[in-house]
Design a protein around this motif. Structure first.
Motif, PDB file in Angstrom:
ATOM      1  N   GLY A 172     -99.616  -8.441  -1.616  1.00  0.00           N
ATOM      2  CA  GLY A 172     -98.616  -7.772  -0.792  1.00  0.00           C
ATOM      3  C   GLY A 172     -98.094  -6.495  -1.416  1.00  0.00           C
ATOM      4  N   LYS A 173     -96.948  -6.032  -0.913  1.00  0.00           N
ATOM      5  CA  LYS A 173     -96.349  -4.781  -1.357  1.00  0.00           C
ATOM      6  C   LYS A 173     -95.405  -4.969  -2.540  1.00  0.00           C
ATOM      7  N   PHE A 174     -95.330  -6.163  -3.053  1.00  0.00           N
ATOM      8  CA  PHE A 174     -94.446  -6.452  -4.177  1.00  0.00           C
ATOM      9  C   PHE A 174     -94.835  -5.594  -5.372  1.00  0.00           C
ATOM     10  N   SER A 175     -93.863  -4.890  -5.937  1.00  0.00           N
ATOM     11  CA  SER A 175     -94.158  -3.957  -7.025  1.00  0.00           C
ATOM     12  C   SER A 175     -93.682  -4.466  -8.381  1.00  0.00           C
TER      13      SER A 175
END
Length: 224
Positions: A172-175
């Motif tokens: 996902g877009k989890f940074s």
């Protein structure tokens, strides 16, 4: 759902746990009590009630999941010497197992959020630590809450790696970085309170993607 009866959990600490480590366990128990309606109680030696026995009988850090009702009168939560590093992360993690929670990367819907490389995982650690739970079981266990990269129940990117390579890749877009949280996330706290019907504590209805707890409660805790 193997919940602890009456939301009360007796905990005994075996003599093998060093005195200088015990306050870390008590601190986590107090934290769980403050965040939920659970009562984690430091049981005395003379207390004969069913309990969690925190011990060092075997290597590693591990716990049974939920209230098992063992005929022994207690269930094991093993804390080897290395389990007290990294703040209180491991103690939180193992106590949440004992309260009924599996690993986040074991969710039935995990493939939308992470890629797990089975061929890179130490074989004897696959079943208990990475294998997905069935959809029906998972729906109950995560009680309408979305996948949580910040969960204290989430493994790190190279957990139990056979060859030093990544075992859990974020899709996902989890940074941020997975598997490093030292305290329970909002989702962890909400899950605990949803499981134990702690209506007057944080239930996570404000978490994006969460199903309102009232709907979950009606579906899984009461007769339709």
């Amino acid at each position: 759902m193997r919940r602890w009866p009456n939301n009360t959990v007796l905990v005994k600490i075996d003599a093998g746990i060093p005195q200088d480590k015990r306050h870390h366990i008590y601190t986590v128990m107090d934290s769980i009590n403050a965040l939920s309606c659970l009562k984690m109680v430091n049981a005395s030696e003379g207390d004969s009630g069913y309990h969690i026995l925190v011990n060092t009988f075997k290597p590693g850090c591990w716990s049974m999941v939920g209230h098992t009702g063992s005929d022994k009168g207690w269930q094991s939560l093993n804390m080897g010497p290395t389990c007290f590093s990294n703040g209180n992360r491991v103690i939180h993690h193992e106590l949440l197992h004992a309260l009924g929670f599996f690993h986040m990367q074991s969710r039935h819907d995990r493939d939308k959020f992470v890629k797990v490389y089975k061929d890179r995982v130490v074989p004897q650690n696959w079943e208990a630590n990475f294998k997905k739970k069935g959809e029906d079981e998972g729906t109950v266990l995560w009680l309408g809450l979305p996948y949580d990269y910040n969960s204290i129940m989430h493994y790190s990117t190279n957990a139990f790696s056979l060859n030093g390579k990544i075992t859990v890749e974020v899709l996902g877009k989890f940074s941020g970085e997975i598997g490093i949280t030292r305290v329970p996330s909002r989702g962890d706290v909400a899950g605990l309170n949803r499981l134990y019907e702690c209506w007057d504590h944080y239930l996570g209805d404000d978490i994006p993607g969460a199903t309102p707890y009232k709907q979950i409660h009606q579906k899984y805790f009461k007769e339709n």
